[in-house]
Design an enzyme around this catalytic site. Structure first.
Site, PDB file in Angstrom:
ATOM      1  N   LYS A  74      16.696 -11.633   2.578  1.00  0.00           N
ATOM      2  CA  LYS A  74      15.419 -12.317   2.324  1.00  0.00           C
ATOM      3  C   LYS A  74      15.406 -13.168   1.046  1.00  0.00           C
ATOM      4  O   LYS A  74      14.721 -14.177   0.992  1.00  0.00           O
ATOM      5  CB  LYS A  74      14.284 -11.293   2.264  1.00  0.00           C
ATOM      6  CG  LYS A  74      13.902 -10.708   3.619  1.00  0.00           C
ATOM      7  CD  LYS A  74      12.693  -9.805   3.465  1.00  0.00           C
ATOM      8  CE  LYS A  74      12.275  -9.182   4.778  1.00  0.00           C
ATOM      9  NZ  LYS A  74      10.983  -8.471   4.638  1.00  0.00           N
ATOM     10  N   GLY A 137       7.794  -2.767  -5.224  1.00  0.00           N
ATOM     11  CA  GLY A 137       9.004  -3.424  -4.722  1.00  0.00           C
ATOM     12  C   GLY A 137       8.634  -4.709  -4.004  1.00  0.00           C
ATOM     13  O   GLY A 137       7.527  -5.222  -4.164  1.00  0.00           O
ATOM     14  N   ILE A 231       2.869   1.524   5.241  1.00  0.00           N
ATOM     15  CA  ILE A 231       3.721   0.567   5.955  1.00  0.00           C
ATOM     16  C   ILE A 231       4.963   1.204   6.592  1.00  0.00           C
ATOM     17  O   ILE A 231       5.695   0.541   7.310  1.00  0.00           O
ATOM     18  CB  ILE A 231       4.139  -0.643   5.076  1.00  0.00           C
ATOM     19  CG1 ILE A 231       5.105  -0.224   3.970  1.00  0.00           C
ATOM     20  CG2 ILE A 231       2.939  -1.373   4.514  1.00  0.00           C
ATOM     21  CD1 ILE A 231       5.868  -1.434   3.416  1.00  0.00           C
TER      22      ILE A 231
HETATM   23  P1  ATR Z   1      10.773  -3.077  -0.424  1.00  0.00           P
HETATM   24  O1  ATR Z   1      11.293  -4.461  -0.574  1.00  0.00           O
HETATM   25  O2  ATR Z   1      10.717  -2.614   1.006  1.00  0.00           O
HETATM   26  O3  ATR Z   1       9.490  -2.838  -1.134  1.00  0.00           O
HETATM   27  P2  ATR Z   1      12.230  -1.878  -2.591  1.00  0.00           P
HETATM   28  O4  ATR Z   1      12.056  -3.128  -3.373  1.00  0.00           O
HETATM   29  O5  ATR Z   1      13.537  -1.200  -2.629  1.00  0.00           O
HETATM   30  O6  ATR Z   1      11.908  -2.139  -1.049  1.00  0.00           O
HETATM   31  O7  ATR Z   1      11.072  -0.880  -2.993  1.00  0.00           O
HETATM   32  C1  ATR Z   1      11.022   0.390  -2.533  1.00  0.00           C
HETATM   33  C2  ATR Z   1       9.824   1.082  -3.165  1.00  0.00           C
HETATM   34  O8  ATR Z   1       9.819   2.456  -2.787  1.00  0.00           O
HETATM   35  C3  ATR Z   1       9.856   1.058  -4.674  1.00  0.00           C
HETATM   36  O9  ATR Z   1       8.533   0.990  -5.143  1.00  0.00           O
HETATM   37  C4  ATR Z   1      10.489   2.393  -5.019  1.00  0.00           C
HETATM   38  O10 ATR Z   1      10.207   2.898  -6.284  1.00  0.00           O
HETATM   39  P3  ATR Z   1      11.146   2.459  -7.549  1.00  0.00           P
HETATM   40  O11 ATR Z   1      10.637   1.137  -7.988  1.00  0.00           O
HETATM   41  O12 ATR Z   1      10.924   3.522  -8.542  1.00  0.00           O
HETATM   42  O13 ATR Z   1      12.554   2.418  -7.038  1.00  0.00           O
HETATM   43  C5  ATR Z   1       9.838   3.261  -3.979  1.00  0.00           C
HETATM   44  N1  ATR Z   1      10.534   4.512  -3.702  1.00  0.00           N
HETATM   45  C6  ATR Z   1      11.657   4.679  -2.986  1.00  0.00           C
HETATM   46  N2  ATR Z   1      12.006   5.977  -2.904  1.00  0.00           N
HETATM   47  C7  ATR Z   1      11.066   6.665  -3.622  1.00  0.00           C
HETATM   48  C8  ATR Z   1      10.859   8.051  -3.934  1.00  0.00           C
HETATM   49  N3  ATR Z   1      11.687   9.001  -3.487  1.00  0.00           N
HETATM   50  N4  ATR Z   1       9.792   8.368  -4.688  1.00  0.00           N
HETATM   51  C9  ATR Z   1       8.937   7.422  -5.133  1.00  0.00           C
HETATM   52  N5  ATR Z   1       9.080   6.105  -4.875  1.00  0.00           N
HETATM   53  C10 ATR Z   1      10.132   5.725  -4.133  1.00  0.00           C
END
Ligand code: ATR
Length: 292
Positions: A74, A137, A231
């Site tokens: 993307k 994210g 989502i």
């Molecule tokens: P996307 O583009 O789909 O939003 P991403 O940029 O990788 O994917 O974002 C994933 C989101 O899920 C982030 O907000 C991430 O938190 P971090 O910024 O701390 O990485 C969150 N996330 C993923 N696994 C998590 C977990 N186990 N607990 C809390 N937040 C989580």
């Protein structure tokens, strides 16, 4: 409606992803083409990162009408495009390419798809509402922009990594002149005082995709006046289960998946997408594959 028949005149669209095998877009996009009597087809293409440039070039020389772009392309796809929509420039990502006689335009349909889903599927108008957002994210950024444009009153941002929440707050101030934001530490998310007056909860994190995942919001902080949007679409998350149990209105990622696809469909074909047909095709597909 009839059976799909590929002919010499079939218009080609599809999706570039890596991996792409899990994608549900071919299911509902092809169902939509068929329903509308369009001689169009939507094909999944597995494109590795080193081949993205060549794959985008192929859109031109195969005269494909449009392409969806998904993980992990993307961001990287932007440099191969001829025109970027304002929102694409702002977010730095595109998920849809429209080919106009070899001129490739990039769009992002997540934000608008989310908003339409919320309004049309959820019957929820976010105007003047107080929103609690999980995640800062890529998905979080796309969705908050559309929520702010829709006129929300206040936004609480909660992200595991605090710094990313700060970046989002700054972004909203700089590009949307929206300052009514508050950041909450992830560990403190269940303090009951935070939940007073919250109208809408949006989860844009991947929390809930796995069985063993933590509880995002304790049930005592939820109430029947709220609307919950998660989502995650591959399963019912704990958050969605809590909502269902308590009779709280909710939507899951399947709705957003369909609406973001519907916006792409319209960008390519110029006609309105048959939302119900798209949704039905996914439900049918899931039943047949037991893919829950
Ligand atoms: P996307 O583009 O789909 O939003 P991403 O940029 O990788 O994917 O974002 C994933 C989101 O899920 C982030 O907000 C991430 O938190 P971090 O910024 O701390 O990485 C969150 N996330 C993923 N696994 C998590 C977990 N186990 N607990 C809390 N937040 C989580």
């Amino acid at each position: 409606m009839g059976k799909m028949q590929i002919t010499g005149e079939t218009t080609i669209t599809g999706v570039f992803g890596y991996p792409v095998k899990h994608s549900l877009s071919p299911v509902f996009q092809n169902a939509a083409f068929q329903h509308c009597g369009l001689n169009w087809v939507y094909i999944p293409f597995e494109v590795s990162p080193e081949n993205l440039g060549k794959a985008v070039e192929a859109i031109r020389f195969f005269s494909m009408k449009g392409m969806n772009i998904t993980i992990p392309h993307k961001k990287n796809v932007l440099k191969y495009l001829d025109f970027l929509d304002e929102e694409v420039k702002l977010l730095g990502v595109a998920n849809t390419i429209v080919n106009e006689d070899g001129f490739l335009k990039g769009y992002t349909t997540d934000g608008i798809g989310f908003l339409r889903s919320l309004k049309e599927d959820g019957n929820f108008n976010p105007e003047k509402k107080n929103v609690f957002l999980f995640g800062a994210g890529g998905a979080g950024f796309a969705l908050t922009g559309s929520l702010v444009n829709a006129g929300i009153s206040r936004l609480v941002i909660c992200n595991r990594t605090y710094e990313k929440a700060v970046i989002m707050k700054t972004h909203l101030k700089k590009y949307f002149s929206f300052e009514n934001t508050e950041i909450v530490q992830f560990e403190e998310r269940n303090q009951s005082s935070l939940w007073k007056g919250i109208d809408l909860i949006v989860n844009t994190t991947s929390v809930g995709m796995k069985d063993e995942d933590i509880v995002l919001v304790e049930e005592e902080n939820l109430n029947e006046a709220m609307f919950i949007y998660d989502i995650v679409y591959n399963r019912k998350t704990k958050l969605i289960k809590s909502a269902a149990k308590r009779g709280i209105r909710y939507l899951d990622g399947l709705s957003m998946l369909v609406f973001q696809g519907a916006v792409s469909f319209t960008l390519w074909t110029g006609i309105e997408a048959p939302i119900d047909i798209m949704k039905k095709s996914l439900i049918e597909y899931r039943k047949n594959t037991n893919n829950t």
